[in-house]
Design a protein around this motif. Structure first.
Motif, mmCIF file in Angstrom:
data_model
loop_
_atom_site.group_PDB
_atom_site.id
_atom_site.type_symbol
_atom_site.label_atom_id
_atom_site.label_comp_id
_atom_site.label_asym_id
_atom_site.label_seq_id
_atom_site.Cartn_x
_atom_site.Cartn_y
_atom_site.Cartn_z
ATOM 1 N N HIS A 137 0.830 -1.203 0.000
ATOM 2 C CA HIS A 137 0.000 0.000 0.000
ATOM 3 C C HIS A 137 0.870 1.261 0.000
ATOM 4 C CE1 HIS A 137 -3.084 2.902 1.054
ATOM 5 N NE2 HIS A 137 -2.410 3.208 2.156
ATOM 6 N N LEU A 159 -6.126 7.016 7.527
ATOM 7 C CA LEU A 159 -5.573 5.675 7.575
ATOM 8 C C LEU A 159 -4.128 5.712 8.061
ATOM 9 C CD1 LEU A 159 -6.529 2.838 6.854
ATOM 10 C CD2 LEU A 159 -5.572 3.158 4.588
ATOM 11 N N ARG A 199 -10.775 -0.943 -2.854
ATOM 12 C CA ARG A 199 -11.646 -0.418 -1.800
ATOM 13 C C ARG A 199 -11.755 -1.421 -0.653
ATOM 14 N NH1 ARG A 199 -15.282 3.405 -1.542
ATOM 15 N NH2 ARG A 199 -17.041 3.240 -0.149
ATOM 16 N N LEU A 230 -14.016 7.022 1.112
ATOM 17 C CA LEU A 230 -13.197 6.657 2.267
ATOM 18 C C LEU A 230 -12.202 7.776 2.528
ATOM 19 C CD1 LEU A 230 -12.323 2.942 1.403
ATOM 20 C CD2 LEU A 230 -14.178 3.789 2.845
ATOM 21 N N ASN A 231 -12.065 8.183 3.771
ATOM 22 C CA ASN A 231 -11.109 9.228 4.119
ATOM 23 C C ASN A 231 -9.753 8.564 4.384
ATOM 24 O OD1 ASN A 231 -9.704 11.418 4.957
ATOM 25 N ND2 ASN A 231 -11.131 12.020 6.562
ATOM 26 N N GLU A 232 -9.019 8.327 3.313
ATOM 27 C CA GLU A 232 -7.740 7.616 3.419
ATOM 28 C C GLU A 232 -6.684 8.410 4.171
ATOM 29 O OE1 GLU A 232 -6.436 5.713 -0.212
ATOM 30 O OE2 GLU A 232 -8.509 5.792 -0.947
ATOM 31 N N LYS A 233 -6.883 9.714 4.369
ATOM 32 C CA LYS A 233 -5.919 10.515 5.124
ATOM 33 C C LYS A 233 -5.916 10.104 6.599
ATOM 34 C CE LYS A 233 -5.993 14.457 2.061
ATOM 35 N NZ LYS A 233 -6.242 15.880 1.885
ATOM 36 N N LYS A 287 -8.606 -1.469 1.394
ATOM 37 C CA LYS A 287 -8.467 -0.280 2.244
ATOM 38 C C LYS A 287 -9.400 -0.341 3.440
ATOM 39 C CE LYS A 287 -6.700 2.469 -1.535
ATOM 40 N NZ LYS A 287 -6.985 3.500 -2.532
#
Length: 111
Positions: free
Chosen positions: A9, A69, A32, A64-67, A35
């Protein structure tokens, strides 16, 4: 496997985790799901989504708020939870030792 997935990732190669024997598959959907799995394996329990939120993330097309993560938690050989750097994610005042109670399996038998 989780550690390897996180490394892929971070390198932007997460799709390499998918089995090449699958042939063609919906790449965006698989990314998705992967994640969402990362959200479910966050080191800090309060950063993990509730099951109702997981269901929404998997079944609806919500962003999705990947920030938010962060690296998932990993179990090291001593049985304690650590991050990818190997540092324990629990404070020194918190017991990070796993239960000494042995695993049990309950078999259900019909009457």
């Amino acid at each position: 496997m989780l550690e390897w997935a996180w490394q892929l990732h971070e390198e932007g190669r997460l799709l390499e985790l998918a089995d090449p024997e699958m042939g063609e598959f919906p790449e965006e959907e698989v990314l998705r799901y992967m994640k969402v799995a990362f959200f479910c394996t966050q080191a800090a329990a309060n950063r993990r989504p509730k099951m109702s939120q997981v269901l929404d993330m998997l079944s609806r097309n919500i962003r999705l708020n990947e920030k938010q993560l962060t690296a998932p938690g990993f179990f090291n050989s001593s049985g304690s939870l650590s991050g990818p750097s190997g540092k324990k994610s629990f404070s020194e005042t918190t017991t990070s030792r796993m239960s000494s109670v042995p695993d049990t399996i309950t078999q259900v038998t019909p009457r």
